[in-house]
Every structure is written in C-alpha cells, then in structure tokens.
Motif scaffolding. Structure first.
Motif, PDB file in Angstrom:
ATOM      1  N   SER A 219       0.831  -1.208   0.000  1.00  0.00           N
ATOM      2  CA  SER A 219       0.000   0.000   0.000  1.00  0.00           C
ATOM      3  C   SER A 219       0.864   1.255   0.000  1.00  0.00           C
ATOM      4  O   SER A 219       2.055   1.209   0.269  1.00  0.00           O
ATOM      5  N   LEU A 222       0.872   7.516   1.915  1.00  0.00           N
ATOM      6  CA  LEU A 222       1.105   8.132   3.222  1.00  0.00           C
ATOM      7  C   LEU A 222       2.322   9.052   3.245  1.00  0.00           C
ATOM      8  O   LEU A 222       2.324  10.047   3.956  1.00  0.00           O
TER       9      LEU A 222
ATOM     10  N   ASN B  58       4.915   0.093   5.174  1.00  0.00           N
ATOM     11  CA  ASN B  58       3.912  -0.400   4.211  1.00  0.00           C
ATOM     12  C   ASN B  58       4.305  -1.788   3.717  1.00  0.00           C
ATOM     13  O   ASN B  58       3.469  -2.679   3.584  1.00  0.00           O
ATOM     14  N   ILE B  61       4.854  -4.352   7.261  1.00  0.00           N
ATOM     15  CA  ILE B  61       3.683  -4.619   8.100  1.00  0.00           C
ATOM     16  C   ILE B  61       2.380  -4.542   7.289  1.00  0.00           C
ATOM     17  O   ILE B  61       1.543  -5.442   7.362  1.00  0.00           O
ATOM     18  N   GLY B  62       2.239  -3.473   6.531  1.00  0.00           N
ATOM     19  CA  GLY B  62       0.994  -3.274   5.768  1.00  0.00           C
ATOM     20  C   GLY B  62       0.735  -4.424   4.815  1.00  0.00           C
ATOM     21  O   GLY B  62      -0.415  -4.834   4.599  1.00  0.00           O
ATOM     22  N   GLN B  63       1.808  -4.983   4.282  1.00  0.00           N
ATOM     23  CA  GLN B  63       1.686  -6.057   3.295  1.00  0.00           C
ATOM     24  C   GLN B  63       1.049  -7.332   3.872  1.00  0.00           C
ATOM     25  O   GLN B  63       0.557  -8.188   3.134  1.00  0.00           O
ATOM     26  N   LEU B  64       1.059  -7.434   5.211  1.00  0.00           N
ATOM     27  CA  LEU B  64       0.440  -8.609   5.846  1.00  0.00           C
ATOM     28  C   LEU B  64      -1.050  -8.699   5.524  1.00  0.00           C
ATOM     29  O   LEU B  64      -1.648  -9.765   5.587  1.00  0.00           O
ATOM     30  N   TYR B  65      -1.636  -7.531   5.169  1.00  0.00           N
ATOM     31  CA  TYR B  65      -3.066  -7.522   4.840  1.00  0.00           C
ATOM     32  C   TYR B  65      -3.334  -7.896   3.389  1.00  0.00           C
ATOM     33  O   TYR B  65      -4.484  -7.952   2.969  1.00  0.00           O
ATOM     34  N   SER B  66      -2.264  -8.137   2.634  1.00  0.00           N
ATOM     35  CA  SER B  66      -2.463  -8.473   1.214  1.00  0.00           C
ATOM     36  C   SER B  66      -2.862  -9.936   1.047  1.00  0.00           C
ATOM     37  O   SER B  66      -3.323 -10.349  -0.007  1.00  0.00           O
ATOM     38  N   LYS B  93      -0.896   4.475  11.515  1.00  0.00           N
ATOM     39  CA  LYS B  93      -1.260   5.063  10.214  1.00  0.00           C
ATOM     40  C   LYS B  93      -1.123   4.034   9.097  1.00  0.00           C
ATOM     41  O   LYS B  93      -1.967   3.934   8.206  1.00  0.00           O
ATOM     42  N   VAL B  94      -0.017   3.290   9.134  1.00  0.00           N
ATOM     43  CA  VAL B  94       0.251   2.305   8.083  1.00  0.00           C
ATOM     44  C   VAL B  94      -0.780   1.170   8.119  1.00  0.00           C
ATOM     45  O   VAL B  94      -1.278   0.738   7.075  1.00  0.00           O
ATOM     46  N   ILE B  95      -1.112   0.729   9.316  1.00  0.00           N
ATOM     47  CA  ILE B  95      -2.073  -0.375   9.435  1.00  0.00           C
ATOM     48  C   ILE B  95      -3.476   0.084   9.021  1.00  0.00           C
ATOM     49  O   ILE B  95      -4.166  -0.606   8.262  1.00  0.00           O
ATOM     50  N   ARG B  97      -4.173   2.429   6.985  1.00  0.00           N
ATOM     51  CA  ARG B  97      -4.124   2.658   5.537  1.00  0.00           C
ATOM     52  C   ARG B  97      -4.156   1.320   4.769  1.00  0.00           C
ATOM     53  O   ARG B  97      -4.830   1.186   3.749  1.00  0.00           O
ATOM     54  N   ALA B  98      -3.404   0.340   5.285  1.00  0.00           N
ATOM     55  CA  ALA B  98      -3.347  -0.960   4.604  1.00  0.00           C
ATOM     56  C   ALA B  98      -4.714  -1.643   4.621  1.00  0.00           C
ATOM     57  O   ALA B  98      -5.147  -2.221   3.627  1.00  0.00           O
ATOM     58  N   LYS B  99      -5.413  -1.539   5.748  1.00  0.00           N
ATOM     59  CA  LYS B  99      -6.752  -2.134   5.838  1.00  0.00           C
ATOM     60  C   LYS B  99      -7.656  -1.515   4.783  1.00  0.00           C
ATOM     61  O   LYS B  99      -8.390  -2.217   4.084  1.00  0.00           O
ATOM     62  N   TYR B 101      -6.721   0.055   2.065  1.00  0.00           N
ATOM     63  CA  TYR B 101      -6.200  -0.216   0.710  1.00  0.00           C
ATOM     64  C   TYR B 101      -6.589  -1.608   0.223  1.00  0.00           C
ATOM     65  O   TYR B 101      -6.982  -1.792  -0.924  1.00  0.00           O
ATOM     66  N   PHE B 102      -6.451  -2.586   1.138  1.00  0.00           N
ATOM     67  CA  PHE B 102      -6.687  -3.967   0.703  1.00  0.00           C
ATOM     68  C   PHE B 102      -8.138  -4.410   0.847  1.00  0.00           C
ATOM     69  O   PHE B 102      -8.524  -5.415   0.283  1.00  0.00           O
TER      70      PHE B 102
END
Lengths: 292, 119
Positions: A219, A222, B58, B61-66, B93-95, B97-99, B101-102
C-alpha cells in the motif's frame, strides 16, 4: 553552445522556470559541448545545484560535454564548497564548519549511503537543532520519505540532492532539494487515473492522504502526506516541480501553477524551520497491543 | 498449545539502523510471512532502529493484509517491541491505511477517481 544563466536563480516558481528553460534550450542542441556561463549570475541558490546537476545528467546521457564558465567568486566559493563544481575541474573546498549540505548523487539502491549522507551532512552539523531531538528526527524522517518517494515512484537512475543552511535568517532554516529524473508525477497520475490531468493538479492529487498510484501488494499514499503534515506544524515550506506542474505549500496556503515547458523529472524542495519550538509529543499515547 | 515465538531483530534483517526502504520492508515481511505460515508466532524487535518511514512499514507490516491473515490472527501472533514512543503512530497510520487499501482495492481505486473528478 553557450547558455547564459540569469542574474538570479532562486528556489521559487521563476527559478524553476529558468531551469526548465535551460533544459528545453539544450534539449535538441547540435553542438557537442554545452557551456553554462555564470557571467551574469550574482545569485544562485546552492540547493538548486541538485536541479542543475540533474539537467547535466540528461545532457551527458546524450553524449555531450558540459562545462561551467565565468563563474563569479561568491558563487564559485559556494558551489565549490558543496562539491558541485568538482566534476568541472574545480577543486573541492572543505566545508566542515560551514552551512553547506553537499551536492551528491545516489543510485536507487543506495539507502545506506543516503543515511550516511544525512548523518554526516545534517545530524552532525553544529546548527542542526539539538534543542529538540524530536524535531531533528521529524526532519530526517521527512527527508527519507521524500527520498523513498523519488526512488520508488520515479524509478530513476539516480537522485541528485543538495541543501543549504541559513542560520542567520529569521527563522533559521534548512533547505534540502531532491531531484529525480524518472517518471514524473503527472505521468504516473495520468496513467493511474487514465485521464489527462495537468501537472499541478496531478501533484495536488498525489499529496492528498490516501492517494497513491501504487496498485500492487504494497500500500501507499502516506509518505507525502506525512511530510505535508509535518511541514504544516513546522511552519516550513514545500515545493514540488514535476513535468509542467508547480505545487507549493507555505503558511497554510497552497499555490498551484503550470510552467511553460516541462521538467523531465521531479524536483522536491523542502524548507525546514529550525527555530520551531513545537514539542512534537503526541497528545494520546498509541499502544502497539492489538494494533492489527 | 502455545506457539513457539521467533524473535526477529529488524536491525539485523535489514543491516541498518534506518528502516526506510521498501525493499528492506519487504525482507522483513518475507521473514514474518514464512514464520507465520509455518505455525510460529513472531516478536518484532525494533531495538536500534533509529529512523523509520511509512514506505518501509507499508512493505513490512501493511503487506500482511495483502494475504489471508485476519486482524485476529495478526494480533495473536505478532508482538511488536522496542519501538520509540513517537514512532508508534506510524504503525497505526500504516495499518489503518493498509486495511483501507486492501479491503477493496478496486473499489478504493474507483473512489479515488471519483474524489478527484467529483463525479
């Protein structure tokens, strides 16, 4: 071919327009040597060496030679101290105690070298704000967000960076400029939205929180907004030049304009306010338990 | 039965005190992903990391939601330690945002267009 630079080139719309004009003038030049003459130039803001250096890179990629001539002592001194003139046959002058943040280029995978650059050129400077560790950290974080943005979105061959301290200005400030000659924001945003958007509008879209041209498994959206939020609190300034777009934020106001002609990359210039006394402490503590 | 916990020293994985590059974040993600897939829990130790970007987080950590991990699975299998107080907000913020986004990548992309063009 001889290009005479104007009397003054500053980090403002006119200054960037001047760099664009220079680029477009030499774009199709037939001569093998391009001579940038500073004979009329009384003021050249040191951080803009990053922009000029990026233009030189493009010229050299076409197999041409670039020379710098007729430079006045004051400009020569600054551009020698920041290392910009070194490749044009001028020796480098030590700048340890000075206000210089040297001109450097970085390959896309050189994040450790870039870290060293930031450590040596910023964090160890006597004028860097030591009264607030958090302010120093926020500045560093913003610079890295910007660098990473240039690296990943621009997919550039190398980034050009340069800076300058102004410890005698009120407020004290630090300017840092990062230039990449990869894909412009306009290209990326137009491709992503699949609609033609002007350069300035494309930048404006890209800096909004949550907007990103990334579409893969990682993602985005930011980095620029983090910088932007910080600059707002810091009462600094940010300028972005990409393709024919100009976007500037300072003192609560955004300025969007389009240039005549295009810059074939992205220039990001941040002016940090070093007299910032904000604490940057968070009002509410964030817990990492159950953060997911 | 409690799962075995693997401690991942971020500084060692990325070989730097600057957690800034997307590629470094991806390395960390691969390690986490491998351990989770093989039935371990992980403890992410950020000791010695001086600077972080959202670009790194992103990817790490964020990629874990992919993939297929739910928030419940991630909360019960990942512990994050030794993060500077002022950096914790970046994780949030990253988490968040990732939620977003995905959750529905396609829908989000369309809504970005709508927001921009207002139609």
């Amino acid at each position: 071919m001889r290009i005479c630079l104007p009397i003054s080139i500053k980090s403002d719309f006119d200054g960037y327009q001047c760099l664009i004009d220079i680029y477009n003038e030499v774009l199709d030049a037939e001569s093998d040597t391009i001579d940038f003459s500073f004979q009329n130039t009384k003021w050249f803001e040191a951080n803009l060496a990053a922009g000029l250096g990026a233009i030189v890179e493009l010229i050299e990629n076409k197999g041409k030679k670039v020379i710098i001539s007729d430079i006045r002592p004051q400009q020569q001194d600054i551009l020698q101290r920041n290392g910009f003139l070194q490749k044009y046959g001028y020796s480098r002058i030590s700048h340890r105690s000075g206000t210089i943040v040297s001109y450097q280029t970085f390959k896309p995978n050189a994040d450790n070298l870039f870290r060293d650059y930031i450590r040596n050129e910023l964090l160890s400077k006597p004028d860097f704000p030591t009264h607030s560790r958090l302010l120093g950290k926020k500045i560093t974080e913003s610079i890295f967000e910007l660098y990473e943005n240039a690296r990943t979105h621009g997919r550039c061959r190398q980034a050009h960076t340069c800076g300058q301290y102004y410890p005698n200005k009120n407020p004290k400030r630090l300017d840092i400029t990062i230039v990449d000659m990869g894909n412009t924001i306009k290209t990326n945003v137009n491709e992503f939205l699949q609609q033609p958007v002007s350069g300035a509008k494309a930048i404006d879209w890209a800096v909004q929180k949550g907007n990103t041209t990334k579409t893969g498994k990682i993602s985005g959206g930011l980095g620029l907004s983090i910088i932007f939020e910080f600059i707002e609190l810091n009462k600094g300034k940010i300028q972005i030049v990409s393709s024919d777009g100009y976007w500037e934020y300072r003192k609560g106001e955004t300025l969007k304009k389009d240039f005549n002609g295009i810059f074939p990359g992205t220039i990001a210039n941040i002016e940090f306010n070093l007299d910032d006394r904000s604490s940057y402490r968070l009002k509410n503590e964030v817990s990492l338990d159950d953060i997911f | 039965m409690r799962k075995e916990v693997k401690r991942l020293k971020i500084q060692q994985i990325i070989g730097s005190d600057a957690a800034v590059a997307t590629e470094s974040g991806d390395k960390v993600f691969q390690e986490i992903n491998n351990f989770l897939k093989n039935g371990f829990s992980v403890e992410l130790d950020f000791e010695g990391v001086e600077i972080m970007t959202t670009a790194f987080l992103n990817a790490a950590i964020g990629q874990l939601y992919s993939g297929d991990y739910t928030s419940e699975v991630l909360n019960s299998n990942i512990k994050i330690i030794n993060v500077a107080e002022d950096d914790k907000i970046l994780f949030k913020k990253v988490i968040d945002r990732a939620k977003e986004y995905f959750q529905d990548q396609k829908k989000f992309n369309n809504s970005a267009n709508t927001a921009f063009y207002g139609s």
